[in-house]
Design a protein around this motif. Structure first.
Motif, PDB file in Angstrom:
ATOM      1  N   ASN A  13       0.846  -1.210   0.000  1.00 12.68           N
ATOM      2  CA  ASN A  13       0.000   0.000   0.000  1.00 12.68           C
ATOM      3  C   ASN A  13       0.873   1.250   0.000  1.00 12.68           C
ATOM      4  N   SER A  16       1.959   1.860  -3.511  1.00 14.62           N
ATOM      5  CA  SER A  16       0.930   2.453  -4.389  1.00 14.62           C
ATOM      6  C   SER A  16       0.702   3.923  -4.032  1.00 14.62           C
ATOM      7  N   GLU A  19       3.678   5.861  -5.531  1.00  8.92           N
ATOM      8  CA  GLU A  19       3.527   6.013  -6.985  1.00  8.92           C
ATOM      9  C   GLU A  19       2.484   7.077  -7.306  1.00  8.92           C
ATOM     10  N   HIS A 176      -4.997  -0.959  -3.628  1.00  8.26           N
ATOM     11  CA  HIS A 176      -4.084  -0.055  -4.329  1.00  8.26           C
ATOM     12  C   HIS A 176      -4.836   0.933  -5.207  1.00  8.26           C
TER      13      HIS A 176
END
Ligand SMILES: Nc1nc2ccc(CNc3ccc(C(=O)NCCCC(=O)O)cc3)cc2c(=O)[nH]1
Ligand SMILES: N[C@@H]1O[C@H](COP(=O)(O)O)[C@@H](O)[C@H]1O
Length: 203
Positions: A13, A16, A19, A176
């Motif tokens: 997590n 994600s 990102e 995610h």
């Protein structure tokens, strides 16, 4: 918003969220500036380091009480000017004192469709209950466990041959999506926690 992510393990997590904020940090109004783990040598710390994010390990075994652990955590968060805290696989229950200090700026992701299957072993609870659909929930953290106002949810099918591992993996693909979306809603203040009612408010 200056964001801290609290982890205890694999950190998918966290990955994600890194990102999402790296690619769309301006739109999300969120920057992950600190990662804190209560355990040494977990994969999530490597993910943070690879992303160039400062990390801290606060080992709860070094503290004689839950309160002193939470105070050490609070101090680090304040030192980094943290405005929003995301629990991502963080497996320590936080004291009521800590939660009241951070209430409305503290969120968590749970691997089930709350209010179903609270606590640990959510996937086992879902498999044992024989439900055909499960998922994940991002919610504001309250003193009680897994009971705060719901921000986002993602649904995920359960298949007949699913095990806890296969289900965990499929639910994480939903996590995610749900977590970056929830972070954007909270960081841009499109949603807030009404501190009196404990309900979600869409501004
Ligand atoms: N006050 C508050 N704090 C939390 C801390 C972590 C999580 C993450 N989800 C969690 C949900 C359950 C647990 C749990 O029962 N662990 C076994 C006991 C561990 C310990 O002794 O600390 C941990 C994290 C959620 C909450 C929450 O909803 N409210
Ligand atoms: N809170 C729960 O703990 C797990 C953390 O996984 P990861 O983000 O460390 O991969 C996720 O399943 C999340 O729902």
């Amino acid at each position: 918003k200056r964001v801290a992510v609290l982890i205890s393990g694999t950190g998918t997590n966290l990955k994600s969220l890194l990102e999402a904020t790296h690619n769309r940090g301006d739109i999300m109004r969120a920057e992950i500036v600190l990662v804190v783990s209560n355990k040494h040598n977990v994969e999530g710390l490597n993910i943070a380091r690879k992303a160039g994010v400062p990390t801290k390990v606060i080992d709860h075994k070094n503290y004689e009480s839950r309160t002193s652990f939470d105070m050490a955590l609070d101090k680090v968060l304040s030192n980094y000017g943290i405005q929003l805290v995301c629990l991502a696989g963080f497996m320590r229950i936080l004291s009521g004192e800590f939660v009241s200090r951070w209430r409305g700026r503290l969120v968590n992701i749970h691997p089930a469709l709350l209010p179903l299957f609270k606590g640990t072993h959510a996937h086992k609870q879902a498999l044992d209950a024989g439900v055909r659909i499960t998922g994940c929930t991002v919610h504001f953290v309250e003193e009680g466990v897994d009971c705060g106002a719901i921000i986002t949810q993602e649904s995920v099918p359960i298949y007949p041959r699913d095990t806890e591992d296969s289900l965990c993996e499929r639910v994480k693909t939903g996590e995610h999506k749900a977590y970056p979306r929830a972070l954007e809603l909270v960081a841009t203040e499109r949603v807030k926690l009404d501190l009196d009612s404990g309900k979600l408010v869409w501004t």
